[in-house]
Motif scaffolding. Structure first.
Motif, PDB file in Angstrom:
ATOM      1  N   GLN A 125       0.804  -1.217   0.000  1.00 28.62           N
ATOM      2  CA  GLN A 125       0.000   0.000   0.000  1.00 28.62           C
ATOM      3  C   GLN A 125       0.843   1.276   0.000  1.00 28.62           C
ATOM      4  O   GLN A 125       0.470   2.273  -0.600  1.00 28.62           O
ATOM      5  CB  GLN A 125      -0.921  -0.021   1.221  1.00 28.62           C
ATOM      6  CG  GLN A 125      -2.063   0.965   1.111  1.00 28.62           C
ATOM      7  CD  GLN A 125      -2.486   1.487   2.464  1.00 28.62           C
ATOM      8  OE1 GLN A 125      -1.715   1.473   3.414  1.00 28.62           O
ATOM      9  NE2 GLN A 125      -3.701   1.981   2.522  1.00 28.62           N
ATOM     10  N   THR A 126       1.957   1.251   0.713  1.00 32.55           N
ATOM     11  CA  THR A 126       2.767   2.466   0.872  1.00 32.55           C
ATOM     12  C   THR A 126       4.213   2.156   0.507  1.00 32.55           C
ATOM     13  O   THR A 126       4.877   1.372   1.185  1.00 32.55           O
ATOM     14  CB  THR A 126       2.703   2.988   2.327  1.00 32.55           C
ATOM     15  OG1 THR A 126       1.341   3.081   2.720  1.00 32.55           O
ATOM     16  CG2 THR A 126       3.361   4.350   2.446  1.00 32.55           C
ATOM     17  N   ILE A 142       1.045   5.723  -2.591  1.00 27.75           N
ATOM     18  CA  ILE A 142       0.114   5.273  -1.555  1.00 27.75           C
ATOM     19  C   ILE A 142      -1.175   4.852  -2.251  1.00 27.75           C
ATOM     20  O   ILE A 142      -1.730   5.623  -3.041  1.00 27.75           O
ATOM     21  CB  ILE A 142      -0.169   6.408  -0.545  1.00 27.75           C
ATOM     22  CG1 ILE A 142       1.137   6.846   0.135  1.00 27.75           C
ATOM     23  CG2 ILE A 142      -1.198   5.968   0.501  1.00 27.75           C
ATOM     24  CD1 ILE A 142       1.002   8.068   1.021  1.00 27.75           C
ATOM     25  N   ASP A 143      -1.623   3.640  -1.982  1.00 27.07           N
ATOM     26  CA  ASP A 143      -2.839   3.127  -2.624  1.00 27.07           C
ATOM     27  C   ASP A 143      -2.765   3.266  -4.149  1.00 27.07           C
ATOM     28  O   ASP A 143      -3.713   3.730  -4.783  1.00 27.07           O
ATOM     29  CB  ASP A 143      -4.087   3.868  -2.095  1.00 27.07           C
ATOM     30  CG  ASP A 143      -4.442   3.452  -0.684  1.00 27.07           C
ATOM     31  OD1 ASP A 143      -4.167   2.295  -0.326  1.00 27.07           O
ATOM     32  OD2 ASP A 143      -4.989   4.290   0.053  1.00 27.07           O
ATOM     33  N   LYS A 145      -1.382   5.353  -5.947  1.00 24.53           N
ATOM     34  CA  LYS A 145      -1.344   6.711  -6.486  1.00 24.53           C
ATOM     35  C   LYS A 145      -0.093   7.429  -6.001  1.00 24.53           C
ATOM     36  O   LYS A 145       0.313   7.285  -4.844  1.00 24.53           O
ATOM     37  CB  LYS A 145      -2.577   7.500  -6.026  1.00 24.53           C
ATOM     38  CG  LYS A 145      -3.832   7.143  -6.810  1.00 24.53           C
ATOM     39  CD  LYS A 145      -4.968   8.124  -6.540  1.00 24.53           C
ATOM     40  CE  LYS A 145      -5.328   8.162  -5.070  1.00 24.53           C
ATOM     41  NZ  LYS A 145      -6.561   8.919  -4.802  1.00 24.53           N
ATOM     42  N   LEU A 147       2.022  10.292  -4.470  1.00 20.86           N
ATOM     43  CA  LEU A 147       1.767  11.386  -3.527  1.00 20.86           C
ATOM     44  C   LEU A 147       2.236  12.713  -4.127  1.00 20.86           C
ATOM     45  O   LEU A 147       3.400  12.855  -4.500  1.00 20.86           O
ATOM     46  CB  LEU A 147       2.527  11.131  -2.215  1.00 20.86           C
ATOM     47  CG  LEU A 147       2.498  12.268  -1.192  1.00 20.86           C
ATOM     48  CD1 LEU A 147       1.094  12.466  -0.627  1.00 20.86           C
ATOM     49  CD2 LEU A 147       3.475  12.006  -0.055  1.00 20.86           C
ATOM     50  N   LEU A 225       6.737   8.455   6.866  1.00 19.92           N
ATOM     51  CA  LEU A 225       5.826   7.819   5.910  1.00 19.92           C
ATOM     52  C   LEU A 225       5.417   6.410   6.314  1.00 19.92           C
ATOM     53  O   LEU A 225       4.434   5.892   5.791  1.00 19.92           O
ATOM     54  CB  LEU A 225       6.487   7.738   4.535  1.00 19.92           C
ATOM     55  CG  LEU A 225       6.789   9.062   3.848  1.00 19.92           C
ATOM     56  CD1 LEU A 225       7.823   8.850   2.745  1.00 19.92           C
ATOM     57  CD2 LEU A 225       5.512   9.659   3.264  1.00 19.92           C
ATOM     58  N   PRO A 227       6.676   3.603   5.328  1.00 17.99           N
ATOM     59  CA  PRO A 227       6.476   2.835   4.091  1.00 17.99           C
ATOM     60  C   PRO A 227       6.538   1.333   4.362  1.00 17.99           C
ATOM     61  O   PRO A 227       7.170   0.890   5.325  1.00 17.99           O
ATOM     62  CB  PRO A 227       7.647   3.269   3.204  1.00 17.99           C
ATOM     63  CG  PRO A 227       8.697   3.739   4.149  1.00 17.99           C
ATOM     64  CD  PRO A 227       7.971   4.304   5.334  1.00 17.99           C
TER      65      PRO A 227
ATOM     66  N   LEU B 147      -2.780   8.289   7.218  1.00 20.42           N
ATOM     67  CA  LEU B 147      -1.663   7.502   6.671  1.00 20.42           C
ATOM     68  C   LEU B 147      -1.157   6.515   7.727  1.00 20.42           C
ATOM     69  O   LEU B 147      -0.776   6.923   8.829  1.00 20.42           O
ATOM     70  CB  LEU B 147      -0.517   8.433   6.255  1.00 20.42           C
ATOM     71  CG  LEU B 147       0.788   7.750   5.832  1.00 20.42           C
ATOM     72  CD1 LEU B 147       0.615   6.992   4.523  1.00 20.42           C
ATOM     73  CD2 LEU B 147       1.923   8.755   5.705  1.00 20.42           C
ATOM     74  N   GLY B 149       0.574   3.140   6.516  1.00 25.66           N
ATOM     75  CA  GLY B 149       1.720   2.439   5.952  1.00 25.66           C
ATOM     76  C   GLY B 149       1.991   1.176   6.739  1.00 25.66           C
ATOM     77  O   GLY B 149       1.069   0.434   7.097  1.00 25.66           O
ATOM     78  N   MET B 150       3.250   0.964   7.057  1.00 23.64           N
ATOM     79  CA  MET B 150       3.694  -0.228   7.771  1.00 23.64           C
ATOM     80  C   MET B 150       3.059  -0.295   9.152  1.00 23.64           C
ATOM     81  O   MET B 150       2.698  -1.361   9.634  1.00 23.64           O
ATOM     82  CB  MET B 150       5.210  -0.133   7.878  1.00 23.64           C
ATOM     83  CG  MET B 150       5.888  -1.221   8.617  1.00 23.64           C
ATOM     84  SD  MET B 150       7.697  -1.063   8.446  1.00 23.64           S
ATOM     85  CE  MET B 150       8.044   0.461   9.349  1.00 23.64           C
TER      86      MET B 150
END
Lengths: 296, 296
Positions: A125-126, A142-143, A145, A147, A225, A227, B147, B149-150
């Motif tokens: 997702q991220t 993200i998703d 798309k 950012l 983020l 991620p 948001l 994410g992880m």
């Protein structure tokens, strides 16, 4: 069936493709980046052959570019130092000639999207993608798309702790001196050590310093983020030993604060090289085209 | 009509509300945070009265909390130093008693969502919310969604340039020493200057140092997230003069690199105080509840 176009508009070459996905590419072309007129004319000629089928074209471009739809110079490559290319209305020229919707983004964002949709970030997702080479750039997906927010990230210019005793090099960024790019890009390494990064042996202290700066940046990016995967590409990351030293330093810097399996158990699968290599940008540009809102 | 519940589960009090939006709150309660059993029992009693109408409850909680759905301790307040509260399965207890879907998130994420949906971030796509007080926390809302994410961001622990000559204070974070929270939280300020932040006059050097650290963090966050608005709340930000010094320092640090109207023309509307004040968390918790996927 509807086809999509992708252009990875780089400073050396324009990689162009027509298709729907990496396993469904029906034509490709590589056009050397010469003058804007010549390069864009040749790009238009390539896509003209598929004009009846191509419903949208994505363009991931070298920059700086103007992505602000409300700006008079939207769709321009703006104040690039690349000779002849400053203030080039690349989207306007392509759009008028080809008469299809165009989706414009940075080359890094296109590559990030390519890796997120079809590469090593698939299904997550991220995703954070960084390229570390002549410059340092980053893209966040993200998703599925990219950012953008206010404009787009400029991850290369993060401010980092800089221990002047260990590293008296003042940094090479004309805007910020010792930001990430100023400390860790290829030209910064070359300026600090008086020779190219490629020519420095893997046991040279340059590489542990490089791992430290990249790990400091990644630590901040993880804390911001969160991620699910971090993909590191670009010329500097061709030095494969860097991956393990970066992973080790990131764990040290987080110091047990982030309780995630990805960090604590499987960091080898968390901070990884790209999977699509040179093709990430042009495939990502196709993904940009497929994401044109009016097409759903 | 369907109603939603919101709980801002704080270390001092649990703010509870039932309704659909800030202008449609049909009941509110403030329950002091005592023992987990007492506090959660009283919270359950409040919501029982609306059990036939409340279709979901959002919970924004103090932490650390476990948000990992695959973890055995999902829905727990985990290793908090708050006496009696470590390892409290708050979501399990509420869920078993009230038998409605619960949406669990951090208190900061709930407040960020509240400001993004109903406060000063309304109508914008990418919002950053930071609270600077006893700790420093941050939430990011993109397309009306928090948001994750992880796991979730931990913006308080960003690493920043630290000029030891100007500021020999080693930092107060037990994990990272001189991270953002270690340098700029309320307890860090108190430890550095030997007195509380509130008691330091606005012309004390403490405040220009504070503005510098917060501006360094915001600069990195702008370069990473490209937020369309940055909302700064928490006890430290009650010192209103801080806003202007932070804005000035952010512009200096970006040094003309980010060409956005928000930075270049209207930074006073870009880095702003919250609009919902103390209510951001509980309203945001209602927004969390409304976002339950199965409800669309």
């Amino acid at each position: 069936m509807a086809l999509y176009g992708g252009i990875d508009a780089g400073g050396t070459k324009f990689a162009c493709a027509v298709g729907t996905a990496p396993d469904d590419i029906i034509a490709e072309a590589t056009i050397p980046t010469t003058t804007p007129d010549d390069t864009i004319t040749r790009t238009i000629s390539f896509f003209r052959k598929f004009q009846s089928q191509v419903v949208a074209i994505g363009v991931g471009s070298f920059g700086p570019i103007d992505l602000d739809h409300s700006s008079e110079t939207f769709g321009y490559i703006t104040n690039t130092p690349k000779s002849g290319w400053a203030q080039t209305p690349i989207i306007g020229k392509l759009g008028r000639a080809l008469n299809v919707p165009l989706v414009f983004d940075t080359d890094t964002n296109a590559a990030a999207l390519g890796e997120a949709i079809w590469g090593i970030g698939k299904g997550l997702q991220t995703i954070l993608y960084l390229t570390i080479g002549t410059g340092i750039g980053g893209g966040v997906v993200i998703d599925r798309k990219v950012l953008h927010g206010m404009l787009h990230p400029e991850i290369g210019h993060l401010r980092l702790p800089h221990d002047w005793k260990t590293d008296p090099f003042p940094g090479a960024c004309p805007y910020h001196g010792d930001c990430l790019e100023g400390l860790a890009s290829g030209p910064a390494v070359a300026k600090r050590w008086g020779t190219t990064a490629e020519s420095l042996p893997s046991n040279h202290q340059a590489w542990s310093l490089e791992a430290t700066y990249l790990a400091l940046a990644l630590t901040n990016l993880i804390l911001t983020l969160s991620p699910q995967r971090i993909i590191l590409g670009g010329g500097i990351m061709q030095r494969e030993t860097l991956f393990q030293s970066i992973r080790t330093r990131v764990k040290e810097l987080l110091n047990g604060y982030v309780h995630a399996r990805q960090i604590e158990v499987s960091i080898e699968e968390y901070i990884v090289p790209p999977q699509l290599g040179q093709k990430a940008g042009v495939y990502g540009a196709i993904a940009l085209a497929k994401g044109v809102p009016e097409l759903g």
